[in-house]
Design a protein around this motif. Structure first.
Motif, PDB file in Angstrom:
ATOM      1  N   ARG A 496      -2.447  -7.665  -8.698  1.00  0.00           N
ATOM      2  CA  ARG A 496      -3.238  -6.346  -8.506  1.00  0.00           C
ATOM      3  C   ARG A 496      -2.945  -5.989  -7.035  1.00  0.00           C
ATOM      4  O   ARG A 496      -2.888  -4.920  -6.635  1.00  0.00           O
ATOM      5  CB  ARG A 496      -4.597  -6.494  -8.830  1.00  0.00           C
ATOM      6  CG  ARG A 496      -5.025  -6.640 -10.284  1.00  0.00           C
ATOM      7  CD  ARG A 496      -6.490  -6.435 -10.515  1.00  0.00           C
ATOM      8  NE  ARG A 496      -7.115  -7.392  -9.956  1.00  0.00           N
ATOM      9  CZ  ARG A 496      -7.515  -8.524 -10.426  1.00  0.00           C
ATOM     10  NH1 ARG A 496      -7.180  -9.029 -11.852  1.00  0.00           N
ATOM     11  NH2 ARG A 496      -8.254  -9.587  -9.995  1.00  0.00           N
ATOM     12  N   ASP A 497      -3.227  -7.047  -6.112  1.00  0.00           N
ATOM     13  CA  ASP A 497      -3.003  -6.903  -4.640  1.00  0.00           C
ATOM     14  C   ASP A 497      -1.377  -6.150  -4.450  1.00  0.00           C
ATOM     15  O   ASP A 497      -1.196  -5.460  -3.564  1.00  0.00           O
ATOM     16  CB  ASP A 497      -3.024  -8.111  -3.994  1.00  0.00           C
ATOM     17  CG  ASP A 497      -4.392  -8.838  -4.058  1.00  0.00           C
ATOM     18  OD1 ASP A 497      -5.345  -7.894  -4.326  1.00  0.00           O
ATOM     19  OD2 ASP A 497      -4.676  -9.681  -3.478  1.00  0.00           O
ATOM     20  N   MET A 498      -0.475  -6.820  -5.019  1.00  0.00           N
ATOM     21  CA  MET A 498       0.946  -6.405  -5.120  1.00  0.00           C
ATOM     22  C   MET A 498       1.074  -4.947  -5.456  1.00  0.00           C
ATOM     23  O   MET A 498       1.714  -4.320  -4.732  1.00  0.00           O
ATOM     24  CB  MET A 498       2.050  -7.196  -5.780  1.00  0.00           C
ATOM     25  CG  MET A 498       2.195  -8.616  -5.243  1.00  0.00           C
ATOM     26  SD  MET A 498       2.685  -9.850  -6.560  1.00  0.00           S
ATOM     27  CE  MET A 498       4.363  -8.888  -6.851  1.00  0.00           C
ATOM     28  N   SER A 499       0.350  -4.460  -6.485  1.00  0.00           N
ATOM     29  CA  SER A 499       0.414  -3.150  -6.953  1.00  0.00           C
ATOM     30  C   SER A 499      -0.302  -2.222  -5.962  1.00  0.00           C
ATOM     31  O   SER A 499       0.306  -0.994  -5.724  1.00  0.00           O
ATOM     32  CB  SER A 499      -0.238  -2.856  -8.195  1.00  0.00           C
ATOM     33  OG  SER A 499      -1.689  -3.151  -8.413  1.00  0.00           O
ATOM     34  N   GLN A 500      -1.415  -2.798  -5.299  1.00  0.00           N
ATOM     35  CA  GLN A 500      -2.144  -1.999  -4.242  1.00  0.00           C
ATOM     36  C   GLN A 500      -1.281  -1.563  -3.131  1.00  0.00           C
ATOM     37  O   GLN A 500      -1.165  -0.596  -2.477  1.00  0.00           O
ATOM     38  CB  GLN A 500      -3.460  -2.642  -3.855  1.00  0.00           C
ATOM     39  CG  GLN A 500      -4.290  -1.693  -3.238  1.00  0.00           C
ATOM     40  CD  GLN A 500      -4.990  -0.489  -3.661  1.00  0.00           C
ATOM     41  OE1 GLN A 500      -4.956  -0.442  -4.951  1.00  0.00           O
ATOM     42  NE2 GLN A 500      -4.849   0.564  -2.907  1.00  0.00           N
ATOM     43  N   ASP A 501      -0.495  -2.807  -2.743  1.00  0.00           N
ATOM     44  CA  ASP A 501       0.301  -2.669  -1.725  1.00  0.00           C
ATOM     45  C   ASP A 501       1.584  -1.666  -1.981  1.00  0.00           C
ATOM     46  O   ASP A 501       1.790  -0.722  -0.802  1.00  0.00           O
ATOM     47  CB  ASP A 501       1.255  -3.997  -1.519  1.00  0.00           C
ATOM     48  CG  ASP A 501       0.065  -5.164  -0.767  1.00  0.00           C
ATOM     49  OD1 ASP A 501      -0.702  -4.739  -0.323  1.00  0.00           O
ATOM     50  OD2 ASP A 501       0.650  -6.328  -0.856  1.00  0.00           O
ATOM     51  N   VAL A 502       1.831  -1.474  -3.107  1.00  0.00           N
ATOM     52  CA  VAL A 502       2.834  -0.355  -3.456  1.00  0.00           C
ATOM     53  C   VAL A 502       2.421   0.884  -3.338  1.00  0.00           C
ATOM     54  O   VAL A 502       2.827   1.977  -2.587  1.00  0.00           O
ATOM     55  CB  VAL A 502       3.444  -0.439  -4.950  1.00  0.00           C
ATOM     56  CG1 VAL A 502       4.078   0.823  -5.195  1.00  0.00           C
ATOM     57  CG2 VAL A 502       4.165  -1.813  -4.730  1.00  0.00           C
ATOM     58  N   ILE A 503       1.102   1.285  -3.704  1.00  0.00           N
ATOM     59  CA  ILE A 503       0.254   2.278  -3.529  1.00  0.00           C
ATOM     60  C   ILE A 503       0.204   2.836  -2.128  1.00  0.00           C
ATOM     61  O   ILE A 503       0.209   3.906  -1.974  1.00  0.00           O
ATOM     62  CB  ILE A 503      -1.068   2.313  -4.303  1.00  0.00           C
ATOM     63  CG1 ILE A 503      -0.869   2.064  -5.904  1.00  0.00           C
ATOM     64  CG2 ILE A 503      -1.991   3.625  -4.150  1.00  0.00           C
ATOM     65  CD1 ILE A 503      -2.044   1.925  -6.729  1.00  0.00           C
ATOM     66  N   GLU A 504      -0.422   1.776  -1.114  1.00  0.00           N
ATOM     67  CA  GLU A 504      -0.631   2.078   0.229  1.00  0.00           C
ATOM     68  C   GLU A 504       0.835   2.620   0.782  1.00  0.00           C
ATOM     69  O   GLU A 504       0.789   3.424   1.798  1.00  0.00           O
ATOM     70  CB  GLU A 504      -1.209   0.943   0.853  1.00  0.00           C
ATOM     71  CG  GLU A 504      -2.634   0.626   0.148  1.00  0.00           C
ATOM     72  CD  GLU A 504      -3.346   1.842   0.520  1.00  0.00           C
ATOM     73  OE1 GLU A 504      -3.443   2.539   1.483  1.00  0.00           O
ATOM     74  OE2 GLU A 504      -4.514   2.020  -0.430  1.00  0.00           O
ATOM     75  N   ALA A 505       1.861   1.826   0.390  1.00  0.00           N
ATOM     76  CA  ALA A 505       3.108   2.103   1.035  1.00  0.00           C
ATOM     77  C   ALA A 505       3.701   3.484   0.668  1.00  0.00           C
ATOM     78  O   ALA A 505       4.158   4.253   1.515  1.00  0.00           O
ATOM     79  CB  ALA A 505       4.271   1.016   0.497  1.00  0.00           C
ATOM     80  N   VAL A 506       3.427   3.896  -0.542  1.00  0.00           N
ATOM     81  CA  VAL A 506       3.716   5.402  -0.831  1.00  0.00           C
ATOM     82  C   VAL A 506       2.765   6.401  -0.399  1.00  0.00           C
ATOM     83  O   VAL A 506       3.439   7.372   0.224  1.00  0.00           O
ATOM     84  CB  VAL A 506       3.747   5.621  -2.215  1.00  0.00           C
ATOM     85  CG1 VAL A 506       4.163   6.987  -2.810  1.00  0.00           C
ATOM     86  CG2 VAL A 506       4.762   4.481  -3.191  1.00  0.00           C
ATOM     87  N   ARG A 507       1.764   5.959  -0.034  1.00  0.00           N
ATOM     88  CA  ARG A 507       0.944   6.947   0.665  1.00  0.00           C
ATOM     89  C   ARG A 507       1.037   6.743   1.942  1.00  0.00           C
ATOM     90  O   ARG A 507       1.019   7.974   2.878  1.00  0.00           O
ATOM     91  CB  ARG A 507      -0.583   6.575   0.611  1.00  0.00           C
ATOM     92  CG  ARG A 507      -1.405   6.636  -0.766  1.00  0.00           C
ATOM     93  CD  ARG A 507      -2.540   5.966  -0.964  1.00  0.00           C
ATOM     94  NE  ARG A 507      -3.407   6.049  -2.124  1.00  0.00           N
ATOM     95  CZ  ARG A 507      -4.515   5.576  -2.817  1.00  0.00           C
ATOM     96  NH1 ARG A 507      -5.093   4.618  -1.629  1.00  0.00           N
ATOM     97  NH2 ARG A 507      -4.949   5.774  -3.715  1.00  0.00           N
ATOM     98  N   GLY A 508       1.888   5.754   2.496  1.00  0.00           N
ATOM     99  CA  GLY A 508       2.223   5.764   3.993  1.00  0.00           C
ATOM    100  C   GLY A 508       3.681   6.590   4.238  1.00  0.00           C
ATOM    101  O   GLY A 508       4.005   6.547   5.473  1.00  0.00           O
ATOM    102  N   GLY A 509       4.258   7.026   3.281  1.00  0.00           N
ATOM    103  CA  GLY A 509       5.398   7.817   3.349  1.00  0.00           C
ATOM    104  C   GLY A 509       6.708   7.179   2.728  1.00  0.00           C
ATOM    105  O   GLY A 509       7.752   7.711   2.772  1.00  0.00           O
ATOM    106  N   GLN A 510       6.485   5.779   2.170  1.00  0.00           N
ATOM    107  CA  GLN A 510       7.596   5.181   2.043  1.00  0.00           C
ATOM    108  C   GLN A 510       8.050   5.646   0.299  1.00  0.00           C
ATOM    109  O   GLN A 510       7.125   6.267  -0.112  1.00  0.00           O
ATOM    110  CB  GLN A 510       7.285   3.497   1.832  1.00  0.00           C
ATOM    111  CG  GLN A 510       8.721   3.056   1.517  1.00  0.00           C
ATOM    112  CD  GLN A 510       8.469   1.398   1.790  1.00  0.00           C
ATOM    113  OE1 GLN A 510       7.105   0.881   1.972  1.00  0.00           O
ATOM    114  NE2 GLN A 510       9.424   0.467   1.804  1.00  0.00           N
TER     115      GLN A 510
END
Length: 637
Positions: A496-510
């Motif tokens: 779950r933490d890994m999926s949240q990291d993906v979500i945050e990275a996309v929100r940050g422009g990646q």
């Protein structure tokens, strides 16, 4: 129920009440000095209409025959075990209730409509002339196990129900906005990319420390708690356990048969048409036309007269005495007869079918009478057994031994929790339908017993033999299992933490693909267009709903249904149809929704009509007539 009466009868006022009840039963429930028969001969009573065992058996046989014609070979016993007979019975009840409603409001299909419907059946056609053939019709009815009057009455009911239902739902119309909304919903697609991280992506999870395991054990006490178990003894007081002990002499059977002979006799019945006329000339003209083969409703319409149909009437049901005399003198199919009526000046009658009177015979009624007498006398034996049982209990005899000495049924249950399951979690069959009584048993002290309570066709008492209190399984007993669950929980948390990291990275422009790879996710789908049906096949239960609920650019995540992976998805594009540009599709969708609304409205009407008809089901006769495999009574000893 018997036990409730016995307790009530211990007071003086109660004795007076029971005496009055007894007189009422003698006056109203025992016709012609005979005992009451065990229930009705009908499976269901819906107003004046009934469903007999023969009718349901025929419906079941025809349904199975149709299935065999389509390659589905199911035996009648298999169908009964699957509950098919009950579903068919509910369908018949619905039709009978609707027929009652139609009769109440004065709606009925005409003879012309019935005839036209029958003539449209291929099986009643002459294969050469392609015209209606009476011999083919009779063969068709024989195959269906119907007589003419019964089949045509059912056909009339079918047509009447169709007409009535069509008129009731004719005004149901879905608004145009429904079509636009429905089209937009059904046609919407979304372009998505999806990535997956298996459990192995979370890496190795070290076992918990003793402190972590202790904390986890404390948090998991609800799931680790073993419920309270009780050892119970069930005592059954049932008349059927005493039926085999009843000896019925032949003279008693003969006496009961004679007492019921008149009530069991079925009078002769006739189906006929009747046209009322004001003058003899009108009556003669109508009779001549009927004699030439014209239909009664057509003759009545041509002469501005009124035609009625008597369906399977006994003589007492024909209101006009002169008409009744003529109807019961004529042969079926004989020439129409002109009669001077007592209620109308003139009448023309023509008999279509005759159902002969049926005289009862002792040979045919022997088993039914024997059963009725045995049930009646078994009640007296049961009352004596209950007195013996209560006296033995009062003298200190254990409840199971007191029951056996008295001839009452006994079942011992070594361990059961409050939900009716044994120590392995299996439902205890002997306690099925006794939920309230089991609840009472779990509120009863060890060594005590509940009061007798009615359950099905018996009165049951439950004795609490012993109680094993609820407890939480000690940590040492569940250490390996808790360790495994703790590791699984930590692994899921990491995913779950890994999926949240993906979500945050996309929100940050990646980019989604780069963020997924950086967090050990594998790309499964790249920029694929999907509709709602395709989305429902994604192996993560909540992902489809999130994809179609969120906005463009949103990243959503959910665990795979089997718990072996985590999925993340990005909504790259949303495609919606503009309803204003597709008026034909909007109307087609509106019509689909309108049909669904109409069907829902029709189902609600049918349910209300059945509810108001208040059908009375003879559950005992249904279960006796259509026994399920292995259907046995609880043991008597």
């Amino acid at each position: 129920m018997l036990l409730q009466f016995r307790k009530l009868s211990r007071g003086f006022i109660a004795s007076v009440i029971l005496g009055l009840v007894g007189l009422a039963m003698v006056a109203f429930l025992i016709p012609q000095s005979g005992i009451s028969m065990p229930g009705s001969a009908n499976l269901v009573q819906i107003g004046a209409r009934t469903v007999t065992p023969a009718q349901l058996s025929r419906e079941l046989e025809l349904t199975l025959r149709g299935g065999r014609a389509n390659g589905r070979n199911v035996s009648q016993q298999e169908a009964v075990d699957a509950g098919l007979h009950l579903r068919l019975l509910e369908g018949i009840i619905g039709r009978r209730a609707f027929d009652n409603y139609a009769q109440k409001i004065g709606v009925s299909a005409s003879d012309a409509q019935v005839g036209e419907r029958i003539r449209s059946i291929p099986a009643v056609m002459n294969p050469v002339t392609r015209q209606f053939d009476r011999a083919a019709y009779d063969a068709f009815l024989q195959q269906l196990q119907y007589n003419r009057a019964e089949f045509e009455n059912d056909m009339r009911g079918d047509i009447t129900r169709e007409m009535l239902m069509q008129s009731l739902v004719a005004g149901v119309r879905a608004p145009s906005s429904f079509g636009a909304i429905g089209l937009a919903y059904q046609s919407e697609t979304r372009v998505v990319s999806i990535a997956e991280a298996p459990l192995s992506a979370a890496g190795a999870i070290p076992p918990p420390t003793e402190a972590q395991l202790q904390t986890f054990w404390e948090e998991s006490q609800d799931s680790l708690r073993v419920p309270e178990f009780r050892a119970l003894t069930l005592v059954y007081a049932r008349p059927q356990d005493f039926i085999a002990r009843v000896n019925i002499p032949e003279t008693r059977l003969q006496e009961e048969f004679e007492a019921r002979r008149a009530a069991l006799t079925q009078p002769e019945r006739r189906t006929y048409v009747r046209i009322s006329a004001q003058t003899e000339a009108q009556a003669n003209d109508a009779a001549a036309r009927l004699g030439r083969g014209e239909r009664a409703d057509a003759v009545a319409a041509a002469l501005s007269l009124q035609a009625t149909r008597g369906e399977n009437h006994a003589r007492a049901e024909v209101t006009d005495a002169n008409v009744a005399a003529a109807v019961f003198e004529m042969r079926a199919g004989a020439a129409p007869r002109v009669v001077r009526g007592s209620l109308t000046p003139w009448a023309v009658v023509q008999v279509q079918a005759v159902t002969p009177a049926v005289e009862p015979s002792l040979a045919a009624m022997r088993d039914e009478l024997r059963q009725a007498i045995a049930i009646d006398e078994a009640g007296s034996l049961l009352n004596t057994a209950i007195n013996t049982f209560e006296d033995a209990r009062a003298s200190g005899t254990p409840i199971a031994e007191a029951a056996r000495q008295s001839g009452l049924g006994v079942v011992s249950i070594p361990a059961v929790e409050a939900g009716g399951h044994d120590a392995q979690g299996n439902e205890i069959e002997a306690l099925a339908g006794m939920e309230e009584l089991v609840t009472t048993a779990f509120a009863t002290d060890e060594g005590e017993a509940t009061d007798f309570a009615p359950v099905g066709d018996a009165d049951v008492i439950i004795s609490v033999d012993s109680v094993t209190p609820s407890f939480v399984r000690p940590l040492d007993d569940v250490r390996p299992q808790l360790t495994e669950v703790w590791i699984g929980r930590e692994r899921a948390r990491r995913l779950r933490d890994m999926s949240q990291d993906v979500i945050e990275a996309v929100r940050g422009g990646q980019s989604f693909a780069a963020a997924a790879r950086a967090n050990r996710f594998n790309m499964l789908v790249s920029s694929q267009q999907i509709d709602r049906r395709m989305a429902s096949q994604i192996p993560a239960r909540g992902l489809a709903g999130q994809i179609f609920a969120d906005q463009q650019g949103a990243v959503v995540a959910d665990a795979r249904a089997d718990g072996q992976a985590m999925l993340v998805a990005i909504v790259e594009q949303i495609n919606r149809v503009d309803p204003a540009e597709h008026p034909e599709e909007v109307e087609a969708t509106r019509l689909q929704l309108q049909q669904t609304l109409g069907e829902s409205f029709a189902a609600a009407l049918q349910d209300e009509i059945i509810r108001r008809a208040n059908p009375r089901r003879n559950e005992q006769l249904i279960n006796q007539t259509f026994r399920q495999s292995g259907d046995e009574e609880a043991p008597a000893q």
